[in-house]
Design a protein around this motif. Structure first.
Motif, PDB file in Angstrom:
ATOM      1  N   THR A  34      -4.346   4.588   2.134  1.00  0.00           N
ATOM      2  CA  THR A  34      -4.303   4.382   3.588  1.00  0.00           C
ATOM      3  C   THR A  34      -5.698   4.126   4.157  1.00  0.00           C
ATOM      4  O   THR A  34      -5.859   3.326   5.084  1.00  0.00           O
ATOM      5  CB  THR A  34      -3.670   5.589   4.300  1.00  0.00           C
ATOM      6  OG1 THR A  34      -4.375   6.787   3.939  1.00  0.00           O
ATOM      7  CG2 THR A  34      -2.211   5.744   3.912  1.00  0.00           C
TER       8      THR A  34
ATOM      9  N   TYR B   1      -6.518   0.513   3.274  1.00  0.00           N
ATOM     10  CA  TYR B   1      -5.626  -0.381   4.035  1.00  0.00           C
ATOM     11  C   TYR B   1      -6.072  -0.509   5.494  1.00  0.00           C
ATOM     12  O   TYR B   1      -6.185  -1.627   6.017  1.00  0.00           O
ATOM     13  CB  TYR B   1      -4.194   0.139   3.966  1.00  0.00           C
ATOM     14  CG  TYR B   1      -3.270  -0.506   4.977  1.00  0.00           C
ATOM     15  CD1 TYR B   1      -2.760  -1.784   4.766  1.00  0.00           C
ATOM     16  CD2 TYR B   1      -2.938   0.155   6.161  1.00  0.00           C
ATOM     17  CE1 TYR B   1      -1.929  -2.386   5.711  1.00  0.00           C
ATOM     18  CE2 TYR B   1      -2.112  -0.435   7.101  1.00  0.00           C
ATOM     19  CZ  TYR B   1      -1.611  -1.711   6.884  1.00  0.00           C
ATOM     20  OH  TYR B   1      -0.806  -2.298   7.818  1.00  0.00           O
ATOM     21  N   ASN B   2      -6.303   0.610   6.153  1.00  0.00           N
ATOM     22  CA  ASN B   2      -6.634   0.573   7.580  1.00  0.00           C
ATOM     23  C   ASN B   2      -7.902  -0.240   7.837  1.00  0.00           C
ATOM     24  O   ASN B   2      -7.954  -1.046   8.777  1.00  0.00           O
ATOM     25  CB  ASN B   2      -6.804   1.995   8.116  1.00  0.00           C
ATOM     26  CG  ASN B   2      -5.478   2.732   8.219  1.00  0.00           C
ATOM     27  OD1 ASN B   2      -4.432   2.128   8.394  1.00  0.00           O
ATOM     28  ND2 ASN B   2      -5.518   4.052   8.096  1.00  0.00           N
TER      29      ASN B   2
ATOM     30  N   TRP C 203       0.824  -1.196   0.000  1.00  0.00           N
ATOM     31  CA  TRP C 203       0.000   0.000   0.000  1.00  0.00           C
ATOM     32  C   TRP C 203       0.866   1.257   0.000  1.00  0.00           C
ATOM     33  O   TRP C 203       2.058   1.219   0.274  1.00  0.00           O
ATOM     34  CB  TRP C 203      -0.962   0.007   1.191  1.00  0.00           C
ATOM     35  CG  TRP C 203      -0.318  -0.125   2.546  1.00  0.00           C
ATOM     36  CD1 TRP C 203       0.293  -1.242   3.077  1.00  0.00           C
ATOM     37  CD2 TRP C 203      -0.230   0.883   3.551  1.00  0.00           C
ATOM     38  NE1 TRP C 203       0.749  -0.979   4.345  1.00  0.00           N
ATOM     39  CE2 TRP C 203       0.445   0.313   4.668  1.00  0.00           C
ATOM     40  CE3 TRP C 203      -0.655   2.203   3.629  1.00  0.00           C
ATOM     41  CZ2 TRP C 203       0.700   1.037   5.834  1.00  0.00           C
ATOM     42  CZ3 TRP C 203      -0.407   2.922   4.798  1.00  0.00           C
ATOM     43  CH2 TRP C 203       0.261   2.332   5.871  1.00  0.00           C
ATOM     44  N   LYS C 204       0.232   2.388  -0.348  1.00  0.00           N
ATOM     45  CA  LYS C 204       0.937   3.670  -0.513  1.00  0.00           C
ATOM     46  C   LYS C 204       0.645   4.550   0.695  1.00  0.00           C
ATOM     47  O   LYS C 204      -0.489   4.985   0.895  1.00  0.00           O
ATOM     48  CB  LYS C 204       0.473   4.340  -1.811  1.00  0.00           C
ATOM     49  CG  LYS C 204       1.288   5.531  -2.269  1.00  0.00           C
ATOM     50  CD  LYS C 204       0.866   5.920  -3.682  1.00  0.00           C
ATOM     51  CE  LYS C 204       1.742   7.048  -4.238  1.00  0.00           C
ATOM     52  NZ  LYS C 204       1.378   8.345  -3.687  1.00  0.00           N
ATOM     53  N   ASN C 205       1.678   4.822   1.484  1.00  0.00           N
ATOM     54  CA  ASN C 205       1.425   5.462   2.776  1.00  0.00           C
ATOM     55  C   ASN C 205       1.379   6.985   2.738  1.00  0.00           C
ATOM     56  O   ASN C 205       1.195   7.623   3.781  1.00  0.00           O
ATOM     57  CB  ASN C 205       2.440   4.986   3.824  1.00  0.00           C
ATOM     58  CG  ASN C 205       3.869   5.383   3.504  1.00  0.00           C
ATOM     59  OD1 ASN C 205       4.119   6.170   2.599  1.00  0.00           O
ATOM     60  ND2 ASN C 205       4.817   4.826   4.242  1.00  0.00           N
ATOM     61  N   ASP C 206       1.532   7.597   1.566  1.00  0.00           N
ATOM     62  CA  ASP C 206       1.367   9.049   1.480  1.00  0.00           C
ATOM     63  C   ASP C 206       0.137   9.423   0.647  1.00  0.00           C
ATOM     64  O   ASP C 206       0.063  10.506   0.079  1.00  0.00           O
ATOM     65  CB  ASP C 206       2.625   9.718   0.911  1.00  0.00           C
ATOM     66  CG  ASP C 206       2.942   9.289  -0.519  1.00  0.00           C
ATOM     67  OD1 ASP C 206       2.317   8.321  -1.007  1.00  0.00           O
ATOM     68  OD2 ASP C 206       3.818   9.921  -1.151  1.00  0.00           O
TER      69      ASP C 206
ATOM     70  N   THR D 242       5.057  -0.808   2.399  1.00  0.00           N
ATOM     71  CA  THR D 242       4.563   0.455   1.864  1.00  0.00           C
ATOM     72  C   THR D 242       5.506   1.024   0.806  1.00  0.00           C
ATOM     73  O   THR D 242       6.636   0.575   0.631  1.00  0.00           O
ATOM     74  CB  THR D 242       4.410   1.486   2.987  1.00  0.00           C
ATOM     75  OG1 THR D 242       5.706   1.816   3.504  1.00  0.00           O
ATOM     76  CG2 THR D 242       3.546   0.949   4.098  1.00  0.00           C
TER      77      THR D 242
ATOM     78  N   THR E 118       5.936   5.171  -1.412  1.00  0.00           N
ATOM     79  CA  THR E 118       5.480   6.548  -1.528  1.00  0.00           C
ATOM     80  C   THR E 118       5.548   6.981  -2.990  1.00  0.00           C
ATOM     81  O   THR E 118       6.003   6.221  -3.859  1.00  0.00           O
ATOM     82  CB  THR E 118       6.348   7.499  -0.685  1.00  0.00           C
ATOM     83  OG1 THR E 118       7.677   7.520  -1.249  1.00  0.00           O
ATOM     84  CG2 THR E 118       6.422   7.045   0.762  1.00  0.00           C
TER      85      THR E 118
END
Length: 407
Positions: free
Chosen positions: A202, A205-206, A194-197, A224, A226
């Motif tokens: 996000t 994902y959460n 997943w892409k955390n920025d 992750t 970015t």
């Protein structure tokens, strides 16, 4: 399969398709020449005029740049609906104006202001989520009713009584994806990239992690990336392979997903891949070997292969005009226009009314109406007062270079 539970979960709130969103948006986009089939008129002149007095509808989206597959699809889907309605010659006529925001919030704000100066009475918001957060706040302040086809972040609608979504929300995409993988028995060991920025990735994902834990789904790890590290996924794929993952969940967009599929193939690693609505568009990535997408699964609210008359008509018109199959973003935008038409008819709104008066009328109508469109299922689409949509998702798999229903 526990289909009843899937649908009830999906319809609890706004669940796609972030397919491209889509839904949500990335951090930036660079302006470039429109893709083949793009509008040949400059974005600032990209309007269609009705035959008589018309409601002015505006929207912003990436008509050029890295995310243009999403923006062009939404623009084209909305345009087909507007052309159909205007051709009927009824009391409801529309003038559509889409402005290019290249998936950048600051550019989207400028585009919104251009539309406001043009006289926009109703907004389609922004195609991608991060620009959508900015423009929806302006619409709230200006009291311009907004129905976004693909701005899927909860932040787009939160605390804004005049902003509604046609697309599934990010958290509910995560919830429904975990439920679908579990009910279908698609993977014994799941790894997430997943892409955390990115608020889109996000958010999905959460919620996926929370629901997977509740279901007892075995998530063996996650990794992750970015915007600045979105070209090499060797480390993430190696982690997934070493963890024994037989399914990789990708709550991301089609561009990095295409690279992940390519690099996994180069490694000789062949797990199952399951994505969300942002994956819708992967078959159109320039230079991508689409054979690598065979077997990729995703949840989406639209099936272009459906045989009902409305879908067949829409797909045929889209293919005739653009020489490609419409994705869910096109279908969601098409549904936006027809949902607005229904609400305007029910409330008796007329084009000579102010944007603020139209806004108040539509706020009163949308939470009480049921709309049958191309997306969702035959049970119809509804909204709650928060602006969140309720409609059923469809499981799709790519076979022979096309999306095929799994249910």
């Amino acid at each position: 399969m526990k289909k009843t539970r899937i649908l009830s979960l999906a319809m609890t709130g706004a669940l796609c398709l972030s397919l491209l969103a889509g839904c949500g948006g990335g951090n930036s986009g660079t302006a470039e020449t429109p893709a083949a089939g793009a509008s040949e008129t400059p974005a600032a002149e990209n309007t269609s005029t009705a035959t008589g007095a018309a409601f002015k509808i505006g929207g912003t989206g990436p008509l050029t740049g890295d995310a243009s597959i999403y923006g062009l699809a939404a623009q084209r889907g909305a345009q087909i609906a507007v052309d159909e309605i205007n051709a009927e010659g009824g009391a409801i006529q529309f003038e559509l104006n889409y402005q290019d925001d290249v998936n950048v919030p600051e550019t989207a704000v400028n585009a919104y202001n251009t539309l406001k100066d043009w006289g926009m009475q109703i907004s389609l918001g922004s195609v991608t989520s991060q620009p959508g957060v900015s423009t929806s706040q302006l619409a709230m302040t200006d009291r311009i009713f907004t129905l976004t086809p693909s701005g899927s972040s909860p932040d787009v609608i939160e605390g804004k009584d005049c902003v509604y979504q046609m697309c599934f929300s990010d958290p509910n995409q995560g919830l429904a994806s975990a439920q679908y993988i579990y009910d279908q028995g698609l993977g014994e060991k799941v790894f997430i990239i997943w892409k955390n920025d990115d608020v889109y990735s996000t958010g999905i994902y959460n919620q996926f992690v929370t629901e997977a834990e509740a279901l007892g789904l075995d998530v063996v790890g996650n990794a992750t990336f970015t915007t600045d590290t979105s070209t090499n996924f060797t480390v993430q794929l190696t982690q997934a392979q070493e963890a024994g993952a037989d399914l990789i969940f990708l709550p991301i967009y089609y561009q990095p997903a295409s690279m992940i599929l390519t690099q996994a193939d180069q490694m000789g690693y062949a797990p199952k891949f399951f994505g969300v609505d942002g994956m819708d568009g992967i078959l159109g990535v320039e230079g991508f070997d689409t054979s690598l997408a065979e077997g990729v699964m995703l949840l989406t609210p639209f099936n272009a292969d459906a045989t009902d008359d409305a879908t067949v008509s829409f797909v045929t018109k889209y293919q005739e005009q653009w020489s490609e199959t419409p994705n869910q973003f096109a279908a969601d935008a098409y549904d936006c226009i027809y949902a607005l038409k229904q609400a305007l008819e029910e409330t008796g709104c007329t084009p000579d009314m102010s944007a603020a008066d139209i806004c108040e009328a539509l706020i009163g109508e949308f939470p009480s109406m049921t709309f049958i469109g191309l997306t969702g299922d035959g049970e119809g689409i509804t909204w709650d007062a928060s602006g969140a949509v309720s409609k059923a998702p469809k499981g799709m798999v790519i076979q022979d270079g096309a999306y095929v229903g799994m249910d």
